[in-house]
Design an enzyme around this catalytic site. Structure first.
Site, mmCIF file in Angstrom:
data_model
loop_
_atom_site.group_PDB
_atom_site.id
_atom_site.type_symbol
_atom_site.label_atom_id
_atom_site.label_comp_id
_atom_site.label_asym_id
_atom_site.label_seq_id
_atom_site.Cartn_x
_atom_site.Cartn_y
_atom_site.Cartn_z
ATOM 1 N N ASP A 95 23.169 28.263 19.797
ATOM 2 C CA ASP A 95 23.138 26.903 19.004
ATOM 3 C C ASP A 95 23.132 25.641 19.906
ATOM 4 O O ASP A 95 22.802 24.668 19.522
ATOM 5 C CB ASP A 95 24.460 26.626 18.119
ATOM 6 N N HIS A 96 23.539 25.651 21.151
ATOM 7 C CA HIS A 96 23.803 24.400 21.852
ATOM 8 C C HIS A 96 22.471 24.172 22.780
ATOM 9 O O HIS A 96 22.305 23.133 23.199
ATOM 10 C CB HIS A 96 24.858 24.795 22.903
ATOM 11 N N ASP A 160 34.930 26.938 22.113
ATOM 12 C CA ASP A 160 34.004 25.481 21.683
ATOM 13 C C ASP A 160 35.284 24.628 20.972
ATOM 14 O O ASP A 160 36.234 25.261 20.452
ATOM 15 C CB ASP A 160 33.060 25.667 20.604
ATOM 16 N N ARG A 448 32.149 13.681 17.262
ATOM 17 C CA ARG A 448 32.376 12.726 18.219
ATOM 18 C C ARG A 448 31.420 11.637 18.554
ATOM 19 O O ARG A 448 30.096 11.911 18.297
ATOM 20 C CB ARG A 448 32.268 13.704 19.573
ATOM 21 N N SER A 643 35.343 18.483 24.751
ATOM 22 C CA SER A 643 34.928 19.681 24.581
ATOM 23 C C SER A 643 35.503 20.803 25.301
ATOM 24 O O SER A 643 36.438 20.346 26.367
ATOM 25 C CB SER A 643 33.379 19.784 25.054
ATOM 26 N N ARG A 645 34.752 22.829 27.345
ATOM 27 C CA ARG A 645 33.891 23.408 28.424
ATOM 28 C C ARG A 645 34.740 23.780 29.849
ATOM 29 O O ARG A 645 35.183 22.773 30.478
ATOM 30 C CB ARG A 645 32.747 22.582 28.758
#
Length: 754
Positions: A95-96, A160, A448, A643, A645
């Site tokens: 999806d990213h 995520d 965000r 995030s 990440r």
């Protein structure tokens, strides 16, 4: 796709005994959060009460979910773990990596071509190790999980930060880094500091223009971006029971914006209705059989102040629609005060773009309510003054809302439907003209709104609201328009007023989809080959980080002293850098390029202590690494918020940064640093931040006796020959100290497997 019925039944079968044991150990009634946490302890039924905010506890999650940007690194790590199959049900969601530019079909086709190498890698590695694979276009991870995998009382981790979306169905769902996901997929326990508990009592019932999004926008205004740090937020009360399951998901999703570990609602009739509506009536039936265990005890909700660390009360009947922003999701404005705020602060009143959808607000209910306003615009002869985009959350939602005519309605208003993907919400937006960096305003129903996040333009004032408010303001083209009270001039010169939006929680004809986009893994993956081209600039097999050398660290160069907000977006930007998420060397070229240097108020410009010249952060650090010199990064409050990440932790580790010293950490980032063998330290005295000078060389003493609760000593050696000795705290337990000594948590997993 399988719904893991046997796994869910096993979870429910152990609930009564484990909750009874937990209630005995704790010696008091239990919140819903405590019930689920105690039911997922790895050591079985509770034998003790854990101190909130202090005790590290091992849990066994029921499943793992990964989005494609973070899954690359998570699965590259898992490939090193020596396992044949994942130990718990796991999925990957593409999806990213889909960039929004023109519209759904063209953007998706372009992404498939551009990212083919990554998609093929993810599909093949998923096929080999027993992981469900959701193809590009299938939808956004959190919406797909809510529709297919979330279940009341379960525990899930996801790579995520908005994984808590599943809390809308009563699941403890927590965002983590890929290293944590790797551990759980390898069959190891997952460690979490037992969270504090924030209770939010919702009374009354929403009506009119108010939406579930306004609840979390209000809460964000109360708690700020770090007010939920280290806590799980539990919603309860008659108001909570009146909200749809997807509305609850919206609230839990955006709980990440207050720093919460996760957020959760109890199981109720709305939960059961959603499970049935998404083809999971059997799960609803099982949940009904233990319903008393899928909500907090009556005594807790009757006297919440006794059982929660903090209690907030919100009357939904009195709640106004909110608009939050710009530049931070916790700057909350009731709609009645927003127009004045726009004028008083000099924010651009002209609205350029309104964007609805994302993982936070892309349910059937969201889209149907927004479509009711779009239909009004058509009927009342209004033309949207702003650009307007719609991002469906999943192919199932997209197919269903197209069948029911909502996408046609948006089209008549001038709306553009984007791919079922993250798109502009994460900076995957090829916004034409953004490179001019002109001052402008946009409004979204995303989560965000940090500077530069959506389109890379630091002058884009991004605001967050419900899909209904976004749609109304896009029709008006004016941020000072209040749809509850103001009128608009239509094409015939008449003054018309928008009526309150209306929608349906679930489609009356049920959900429909022709191809959901799911690929089941091979039953036997032993012969499946995962190929990574050694010449690829997008994928790179990992090499183990070196173990600690067994000594204190001397002569570390100060790389950067970051000033103010330093999110994971500042540490490892998304947008165009997403293509390197599977290539650690290449993506390390974005390390800390968004952080503001305290000595010159500039980004990506730091002093190289070897040459005395100023240069880019990654290039400077690479020079230190080439000379075998370690370095240290100093930061401010809530360092690493945003995030999940883990690249924000892996990049400094890869380039030779040895420690991060800050006033305070965001939870996920602190854990990610620990997993990668980094030193995550906090100033014992926050004012010592001011003692750090640009040319400092820093010694870290006490590592040879590194122990839980024992501060480390840092010596700041200044260029003029003077020095300061300060103390740095840490939250490492014994197991995490072993990660540091081994060089990373993954190094320990590999050692155990071999």
């Amino acid at each position: 796709m399988a719904f893991d019925i046997d796994m869910i039944k096993a979870v429910y079968d152990r609930f009564p005994d484990r909750i009874a044991a937990a209630r005995k150990a704790v010696g008091k009634p239990l919140t819903l959060t405590e019930k689920i946490l105690y039911a997922h302890l790895t050591e079985g039924p509770a034998s003790q009460a854990y101190e909130r905010g202090k005790s590290y506890v091992d849990f066994q999650p029921d499943r793992v979910a990964m989005q494609d940007a973070t899954a690359q690194m998570a699965l590259l790590q898992f490939m090193q773990a020596g396992k044949d199959q994942v130990a718990v049900p796991s999925t990957v969601h593409c999806d990213h990596l889909i960039q929004a530019e023109v519209g759904a079909e063209k953007d998706l086709n372009k992404a498939k071509d551009k990212n083919r190498e990554v998609y093929d890698f993810l599909a093949s590695v998923s096929n080999k190790y027993g992981i469900g694979f959701w193809k590009p276009g299938a939808g956004i991870i959190h919406q797909v999980v809510l529709e297919n995998y979330a279940f009341p009382g379960g525990m899930m981790i996801g790579t995520d930060s908005h994984t808590p979306n599943a809390g809308g169905l009563g699941m403890v769902a927590i965002g983590v880094g890929g290293a944590d996901a790797c551990d759980v997929m390898a069959g190891l326990p997952w460690e979490l500091k037992f969270p504090k508990l924030i209770g939010v009592k919702l009374s009354g019932k929403m009506s009119g223009w108010t939406a579930a999004k306004d609840v979390i926008l209000k809460v964000a205004g109360i708690l700020t971006v770090k007010g939920g740090t280290g806590a799980i937020v539990e919603y309860f009360g008659e108001g909570a029971r009146s909200l749809s399951a997807t509305g609850k998901g919206t609230i839990c999703n955006m709980g990440a914006e207050i720093g919460a570990t996760t957020s959760i609602f109890g199981y109720d009739e709305k939960s059961a209705a959603y499970l049935k509506g998404t083809g999971r009536a059997d799960i609803a039936e099982m949940a009904n059989s233990i319903a008393e265990h899928l909500t907090g005890d009556d005594e807790v909700y009757a006297n919440p102040e006794k059982y929660f660390d903090q209690v907030i009360e919100i009357n939904l009947s009195e709640l106004e629609p909110h608009v939050n922003g710009p530049f931070t999701p916790d700057l909350a404005w009731p709609i009645s005060k927003f127009a004045s705020a726009v004028k008083e602060n000099g924010w651009p009143a002209k609205l350029e773009v309104g964007l609805i959808g994302s993982c936070t607000n892309s349910s059937y209910e969201d889209i149907s309510r927004a479509a009711s306003l779009a239909q009004q615009a058509v009927d009342k002869k209004l033309t949207a003054k702003s650009e307007y985009t719609i991002t469906p959350g999943s192919e199932q939602v997209r197919f269903t809302v197209e069948r029911d005519g909502f996408l046609d309605t948006f089209g008549k208003m001038g709306g553009v439907v984007l791919a079922n993907a993250c798109g502009p919400c994460i900076g995957q937006w090829a916004r034409h003209g953004a490179e001019k960096q002109e001052k402008n305003s946009i409004i979204t129903s995303f989560n965000r709104n940090f500077a530069k996040r959506a389109d890379g333009n630091p002058n884009t004032h991004a605001f967050v609201a419900s899909p209904e408010i976004v749609t109304a303001l896009a029709i008006a083209g004016d941020l000072t328009f209040n749809p509850l009270t103001d009128t608009l001039t239509n094409s015939e010169g008449q003054q018309v007023k928008l009526e309150e939006p209306r929608g349906l929680e679930l489609p009356t004809k049920g959900f429909a989809v022709e191809d959901a986009g799911y690929q089941a893994p091979a039953e036997d993956g032993s012969k499946v080959e995962v190929i990574v081209d050694p010449k690829s600039d997008r994928l790179q097999l990992l090499e183990s980080f070196p173990a600690w050398e067994g000594t204190d660290l001397k002569g570390l160069k100060l790389l950067i002293k970051a000033k103010g907000k330093c999110t994971t977006d500042h540490i490892s930007m998304a947008g165009p850098w997403l293509k390197y998420r599977g290539h650690l060397d290449n993506i390390s070229n974005n390390m800390l390029i968004g952080a503001v240097n305290a000595y010159n108020d500039s980004t990506n410009r730091v002093k190289n202590q070897l040459t005395g010249e100023y240069g880019e952060v990654p290039a400077t650090q690479r020079q230190y690494k080439a000379k075998g010199i370690g370095s240290i990064v100093v930061g401010d409050e809530n360092y690493g918020e945003g995030s999940s990440r883990e690249h924000a932790a892996m990049e400094p580790r890869f380039l030779g940064v040895r420690a991060i010293l800050v006033k305070s950490f965001a939870r996920i980032h602190e854990t990610n640093l620990k997993k990668q063998g980094m030193l995550a330290l906090t100033f014992a005295n926050p004012s010592d931040y001011d003692l750090v000078q640009e040319d400092d060389s820093i010694d870290i003493n006490g590592l040879t006796s590194f122990a839980p609760g024992k501060p480390l000593e840092l010596v700041l050696n200044h260029a003029d020959g003077s020095s300061h000795t300060i103390l740095a705290n840490h939250t490492y337990n014994e197991g995490q100290i072993e990660w540091f000594k081994a060089g990373s948590a993954l190094n320990l997993i590999k050692a155990a497997a071999n």
